[in-house]
Design an enzyme around this catalytic site. Structure first.
Site, PDB file in Angstrom:
ATOM      1  N   LYS A 183       1.477   2.509  -6.707  1.00 54.57           N
ATOM      2  CA  LYS A 183       1.009   1.742  -7.865  1.00 54.57           C
ATOM      3  C   LYS A 183       0.020   2.537  -8.716  1.00 54.57           C
ATOM      4  O   LYS A 183       0.180   2.662  -9.924  1.00 54.57           O
ATOM      5  CB  LYS A 183       0.346   0.444  -7.398  1.00 54.57           C
ATOM      6  N   VAL A 234       0.841  -1.194   0.000  1.00 59.42           N
ATOM      7  CA  VAL A 234       0.000   0.000   0.000  1.00 59.42           C
ATOM      8  C   VAL A 234       0.876   1.244   0.000  1.00 59.42           C
ATOM      9  O   VAL A 234       1.877   1.282   0.720  1.00 59.42           O
ATOM     10  CB  VAL A 234      -0.826   0.082   1.304  1.00 59.42           C
ATOM     11  N   PRO A 290      -4.422  -4.182  -5.619  1.00 62.74           N
ATOM     12  CA  PRO A 290      -4.410  -3.615  -4.268  1.00 62.74           C
ATOM     13  C   PRO A 290      -3.215  -4.118  -3.462  1.00 62.74           C
ATOM     14  O   PRO A 290      -2.746  -5.239  -3.674  1.00 62.74           O
ATOM     15  CB  PRO A 290      -5.717  -4.108  -3.658  1.00 62.74           C
ATOM     16  N   SER A 341     -21.507 -34.938  14.534  1.00 59.71           N
ATOM     17  CA  SER A 341     -21.106 -34.476  13.183  1.00 59.71           C
ATOM     18  C   SER A 341     -21.857 -33.221  12.749  1.00 59.71           C
ATOM     19  O   SER A 341     -22.715 -33.278  11.876  1.00 59.71           O
ATOM     20  CB  SER A 341     -21.269 -35.599  12.148  1.00 59.71           C
ATOM     21  N   ASP A 397      -4.036  -3.086 -12.087  1.00 57.02           N
ATOM     22  CA  ASP A 397      -3.540  -2.257 -10.983  1.00 57.02           C
ATOM     23  C   ASP A 397      -4.043  -2.936  -9.697  1.00 57.02           C
ATOM     24  O   ASP A 397      -5.227  -2.897  -9.400  1.00 57.02           O
ATOM     25  CB  ASP A 397      -4.101  -0.839 -11.136  1.00 57.02           C
TER      26      ASP A 397
HETATM   27  N1  LIG Z   1       7.281  11.768  -3.145  1.00 58.80           N
HETATM   28  C1  LIG Z   1       6.685  10.914  -3.938  1.00 58.80           C
HETATM   29  N2  LIG Z   1       5.424  10.512  -3.629  1.00 58.80           N
HETATM   30  C2  LIG Z   1       4.816   9.629  -4.442  1.00 58.80           C
HETATM   31  C3  LIG Z   1       5.464   9.129  -5.603  1.00 58.80           C
HETATM   32  N3  LIG Z   1       4.625   8.249  -6.204  1.00 58.80           N
HETATM   33  C4  LIG Z   1       3.490   8.206  -5.443  1.00 58.80           C
HETATM   34  N4  LIG Z   1       3.594   9.046  -4.398  1.00 58.80           N
HETATM   35  C5  LIG Z   1       2.577   9.302  -3.358  1.00 58.80           C
HETATM   36  O1  LIG Z   1       2.392   8.138  -2.586  1.00 58.80           O
HETATM   37  C6  LIG Z   1       1.026   8.026  -2.155  1.00 58.80           C
HETATM   38  C7  LIG Z   1       0.481   6.656  -2.438  1.00 58.80           C
HETATM   39  O2  LIG Z   1       0.366   6.426  -3.817  1.00 58.80           O
HETATM   40  P1  LIG Z   1      -0.686   5.420  -4.459  1.00 58.80           P
HETATM   41  O3  LIG Z   1      -0.444   5.480  -5.925  1.00 58.80           O
HETATM   42  O4  LIG Z   1      -2.045   5.650  -3.955  1.00 58.80           O
HETATM   43  O5  LIG Z   1      -0.140   4.039  -3.881  1.00 58.80           O
HETATM   44  P2  LIG Z   1      -0.746   2.565  -4.084  1.00 58.80           P
HETATM   45  O6  LIG Z   1      -1.406   2.237  -2.806  1.00 58.80           O
HETATM   46  O7  LIG Z   1       0.489   1.721  -4.291  1.00 58.80           O
HETATM   47  O8  LIG Z   1      -1.619   2.581  -5.295  1.00 58.80           O
HETATM   48  C8  LIG Z   1       0.273   9.131  -2.884  1.00 58.80           C
HETATM   49  O9  LIG Z   1       0.011  10.178  -1.983  1.00 58.80           O
HETATM   50  C9  LIG Z   1       1.204   9.556  -3.976  1.00 58.80           C
HETATM   51  O10 LIG Z   1       1.043  10.904  -4.312  1.00 58.80           O
HETATM   52  C10 LIG Z   1       6.777   9.593  -5.899  1.00 58.80           C
HETATM   53  O11 LIG Z   1       7.414   9.216  -6.889  1.00 58.80           O
HETATM   54  N5  LIG Z   1       7.336  10.473  -5.029  1.00 58.80           N
END
Ligand SMILES: Nc1nc2c(ncn2[C@@H]2O[C@H](COP(=O)(O)OP(=O)(O)O)[C@@H](O)[C@H]2O)c(=O)[nH]1
Lengths: 318, 622
Positions: free
Chosen positions: B28, B24, B103, B531, B101
């Site tokens: 992703k 999480v 979870p 049973s 994509d």
């Molecule tokens: N600093 C930084 N934050 C990121 C980057 N990629 C994702 N995030 C942040 O990490 C958080 C989780 O991302 P999310 O895509 O929802 O993660 P998932 O749970 O793997 O789908 C979000 O608030 C994004 O904005 C990155 O390359 N750099």
């Protein structure tokens, strides 16, 4: 860094290069869809094919014929009729059913019709709830169907992107997206628990473009409304509505003639047309490659609320 | 409006099926959203809707939460998490992509695994600042279990670690070692910053030390290792009949191509024939290839049905009924050895049970731990027994005939996904060797029909009393009987068992096996056993021949049983002195269709015994 500057220019510059692989891709999509049809026929007691007359239904029907040829399609077709489809759609439906010798069941929610439910007085949401969702629940219960095969694609809309190929519906045809049955490889589990039924989506992995490429390759006939033509249109709630019959003509503003077509077909008062010159499949596919809009943008029923498709699906919508 | 250019594009690779996995918040959804946006593939209306949502939810001006492009369910957007797989389809100048994509929450492992199972490449995200998590390892292990042929480690949020090469290498090294140990054929690593768009479409100036391609360039040129090509096999999905006298076998070809005249063998029966006709769609064709959906007709009349496999005779599949396998347990209810499930493999479904859990795998350390049950999300090696011999192949050699599901027999739920490793015992002779002297012969000399009368019901319902009376009546009439009482057996045969769900299953299995042996000896066996679970009684029933097993439901309302309470057990259980006591703190599942239901609250035991006797005599006159 802001989003804008890195975005590639859309359109023909980026898209058609993958064309060469398309034929092999269509072969694979076709074979996978046929597998789904055959598994549905083998595993369910009484399946039915939901036929809604649009391009996806045309492709679905074509695939069903291929899946069982030289035998007949081993289940009937079901059309949930709201009473508001385009006249060209009804004509097309009846001719296709006749020419192919299909068993077609047309179901109308008579109680809704008696109440005079319609999209203009009651709004898209109520009309859809009563004349489509409720009507579908009635029809499935009336005929005892344990599986309904539909043409929904995951690329249509973001709650659909979450669907399984064999998608369990709980009692009352309800979809519980938090509790979906997992699905692995090509193994489709059609076992049902008490009160459950199944929705089956052979076109899950098809995109709108795949559908059109396949229509072209296979020479599948579709309703002419998908091709551009001069049609009588009115502006209504930000959409271009083609007036198909004289009902409620007084509700709309001035009518003018425009060259338009549809990307997605439903009830005529709820289907937004797009301005287009694409009057052949080639032109339509080229336009599709270049499009910057999603397929369902014209559908008024999706704009009622942010997550409306998911709500409708949970209640038993297609 | 521009037309499709006529000039042929550069040679394109086939579409790529990707799964984006990882813990999480590793990014992703952000990665996928940003990739789509940067490629200009987010439809204008969806883009505007996203900008509006970012404004509405109070993000600073100019900041965009790309993850929201993919989280399609209301609950997902409200809670800011991904619950189920979102499938995305996109095409760039060079390739078509089908993306799952997935979870990241442990709770939704079953959904993540669903997205992963068909992937040709898994993109495993790691948050460079947080490092490798338990979920990272779990996902890598599941990718290996499911035979995903390649993994790309996308080390994300490099902006948070100053785009440090040392940090990147320190994260990649142990995972590369684990991938080798898990026999993942190919593992690559790429540093990115998804939200910033660094190294997604183009090499990033902030990662000058990274010599490799950008993420998209890698994906566009990734070649999927072709599956090992074996000979042709067709798992029969459906038998098609049409006029005049057309009988064809519909299914999808796997393993290799097939041509008219090829010699084939039908499994598991072993009958041989030749291919007389191949149909694909509306046409008859001379040959077809792996992956084609076809209909085959054979030259000879053969008994072929759904679930059978038609295989090239020169290299048929093996047939067996006991397997060593690896699986991922998915269900909230634990896996218990001895419980009966449906086993689904290719187009086949047979009854099966896990005979032994060899060990489960600890996610982090990879240690092998002893286990008597499996909980959701756990991976284990185990032994599996099918009710009859089935055609199969080791998963690593031919996935379509080594991948299987276990399905719950009551709810129909898919409770496990697994991979067959090898057969424990090959059914070399597919036809069973009939034993010269059978159960019938043994029963005939006693002048009776063997039966297993299975008395089930709440404690103190009256099972033993009725069974006892019935046995006396039968004995007086000259029948050969045996009474197996659950309570008594617990002093001997089953004295090592307690009352946990696992032990109850084993208790019932042993009693059922003993009863079966006694039926084979020609006896009428009376079993008196609470049973409480339907699945367990179904398991017992499945050991017997048709008509031999008679389920007798001794039916009393719980209040009545509790009021009788001859041994004072209900009182003790209610006082909390007996855990897992059926009817008080453990459930009883009444039979849905017992052969006999005895209204034990309304009639005296003598009447009830007469009822069972009448049932027996009706069916088996002397
Ligand atoms: N600093 C930084 N934050 C990121 C980057 N990629 C994702 N995030 C942040 O990490 C958080 C989780 O991302 P999310 O895509 O929802 O993660 P998932 O749970 O793997 O789908 C979000 O608030 C994004 O904005 C990155 O390359 N750099």
């Amino acid at each position: 860094m802001s989003a804008g500057d890195a975005r590639r220019e859309p359109g023909t510059a980026t898209i058609p290069a993958a064309m060469k692989a398309d034929d092999a891709h269509l072969d694979r999509l076709e074979a996978e869809a046929i597998h789904v049809f055959r598994e549905a026929a083998a595993q369910f007691r009484q399946p039915v094919l939901l036929y809604s007359i649009g391009k996806d239904s045309s492709v679905l029907l074509h695939l069903a014929r291929k899946a069982f040829h030289p035998a007949r399609i081993p289940f009937p077709l079901l059309h949930i009729d709201t009473g508001w489809k385009f006249r060209e759609m009804y004509a097309f439906r009846d001719r296709v059913a006749r020419e192919l010798g299909l068993r077609l069941i047309v179901h109308v929610n008579e109680e809704g019709r008696a109440r005079g439910i319609n999209p203009l007085d009651h709004g898209a949401a109520l009309h859809t709830e009563v004349m489509k969702t409720e009507a579908l629940r009635q029809a499935l219960a009336l005929h005892g169907f344990d599986a309904a095969i539909g043409g929904a694609r995951r690329d249509e809309e973001r709650s659909r992107a979450k669907e399984r190929v064999f998608s369990v519906r709980h009692a009352g045809q309800r979809w519980d997206p938090r509790r979906q049955r997992p699905e692995f490889w090509e193994l489709l589990n059609g076992r049902l628990g008490p009160g459950e039924t199944m929705r089956v989506f052979p076109l899950s992995d098809w995109t709108e473009l795949d559908v059109w490429l396949y229509v072209r390759r296979e020479g599948i006939e579709v309703v002419p409304l998908y091709f551009a033509k001069e049609r009588p249109v009115v502006e209504h709630q930000g959409a271009l509505i083609v007036l198909d019959d004289p009902r409620f003509a007084d509700r709309f503003g001035p009518v003018r003639l425009e060259r338009v077509r549809f990307r997605s077909l439903g009830c005529w008062p709820l289907s937004g047309a797009i301005r287009s010159d694409a009057d052949t499949l080639d032109a339509l596919i080229a336009e599709q490659f270049a499009s910057r809009h999603s397929e369902r943008q014209g559908r008024l029923i999706d704009h009622d609320e942010a997550a409306s498709m998911e709500r409708k699906k949970r209640e038993g919508y297609f | 409006m521009s037309a499709v250019p006529a000039s042929p594009p550069a040679p394109a690779l086939p579409p790529l099926r990707l799964a984006i996995i990882g813990s999480v918040d590793d990014g992703k959804s952000t990665l996928l959203g940003r990739l789509l946006a940067d490629c200009g593939l987010v439809p204008e209306d969806q883009w505007q809707a996203l900008l509006a949502e970012c404004r509405r939810r109070g993000l600073p001006e100019g900041e965009i939460e790309y993850a929201w492009l993919n989280d399609g369910l209301e609950a997902e957007r409200e809670q800011g998490i991904t619950i189920d797989v979102a499938w995305r389809y996109f095409r760039t100048a060079r390739r078509v992509f089908i993306v799952a994509d997935c979870p990241g929450h442990e709770q939704y492992t079953r959904n993540m695994a669903s997205g992963l199972s068909r992937a040709e490449l898994a993109v495993l995200l790691i948050d460079a600042s947080r490092g490798v998590t338990r979920q990272t390892l779990r996902h890598l292990r599941i990718a290996a279990l499911f035979g995903v042929p390649g993994v790309l480690l996308a080390v994300n949020k490099m902006d948070r670690v100053g785009f440090s090469r040392e940090r990147f290498e320190e994260l990649v090294a142990p995972l590369a070692a684990l991938a080798r140990e898990l026999r993942i054929p190919r593992l690559e690593a790429i540093p990115i910053a998804a939200r910033e768009g660094e190294n997604l479409l183009r090499p990033s100036a902030r990662l000058p030390w990274h010599g490799g391609p950008s993420l998209l360039a890698f994906l566009e040129s990734y070649r999927v290792p072709p599956p090992a090509r074996e000979a042709a096999r067709l798992a029969v999905s459906l038998v098609l009949r049409a006029e005049p006298e057309f009988r064809g076998y519909a299914g999808t070809l796997a393993g290799g191509g097939i041509a008219l005249g090829d010699e084939v063998v039908v499994l598991p029966s072993g009958q041989r024939s030749r291919v007389a006709e191949i149909r694909r769609g509306f046409a008859a064709v001379p040959r077809a290839g792996a992956g084609d959906a076809v209909v085959l007709r054979l030259a000879d009349e053969r008994d072929v049905g759904r679930g059978d496999v038609i295989a090239a005779a020169r290299a048929p599949l093996a047939v067996a009924d006991q397997f060593a396998a690896q699986l991922l347990w998915l269900d909230e209810e634990p896996l218990l050895p001895g419980r009966r499930y449906w086993l689904r493999l290719a187009t086949l479904e047979v009854g099966a049970q896990v005979t032994e859990i060899r060990h489960r795998i600890e996610i982090e350390s990879g240690q092998r731990l002893a286990a008597r049950r499996l909980e959701a999300g756990e991976i284990a090696h185990l032994h599996l027994a099918a009710d009859r011999p089935i055609p199969f192949a080791p998963f690593a050699e031919e996935r379509p005939f080594g991948a299987f599901l276990l399905v719950d027999r009551e709810r129909g739920a898919t409770v496990a996904a697994g991979a067959i490793e090898y057969a424990l015992r090959r059914a070399t002779n597919v036809h069973w060797q009939p034993v010269a002297l059978g159960a019938e012969a043994r029963a005939r000399i006693k002048g009776q029909r063997p039966r297993c009368l299975w008395f089930t019901g709440l404690p103190a319902a009256g099972k033993s009393t009725v069974a006892d009376l019935l046995e006396q009546r039968l004995h007086a009439l000259g029948y050969h009987t045996m009474l197996l009482d659950g309570d008594n057996l617990r002093h001997g045969l089953n004295r090592d068992l307690g009352f946990t769900p696992e032990d109850r299953v084993e208790n019932i299995r042993r009693v059922a096996e003993v009863a079966r042996l006694m039926c084979e000896a020609g006896l009428i066996v009376l079993v008196s056993l609470v049973s409480p679970y339907r699945a367990d009684r179904a398991m017992a029933r499945s050991l017997f021949r048709a008509g031999e097993f008679v389920e007798v439901f001794v039916d009393v309302p719980p209040e009545v049983a509790a009021a009788r309470d001859p041994k004072g057990l209900y009182a003790k259980a209610r006082a909390g002195l007996i855990p897992n006591f059926t009817g008080v703190n453990a459930p009883y599942e009444p039979p849905e269709a017992p052969e006999i239901r005895l209204p034990a609250a309304e009639e005296p035991p003598e009447r009830l015994a007469e009822r069972v006797l009448a049932y027996l005599l009706e069916g088996s006159p002397r």
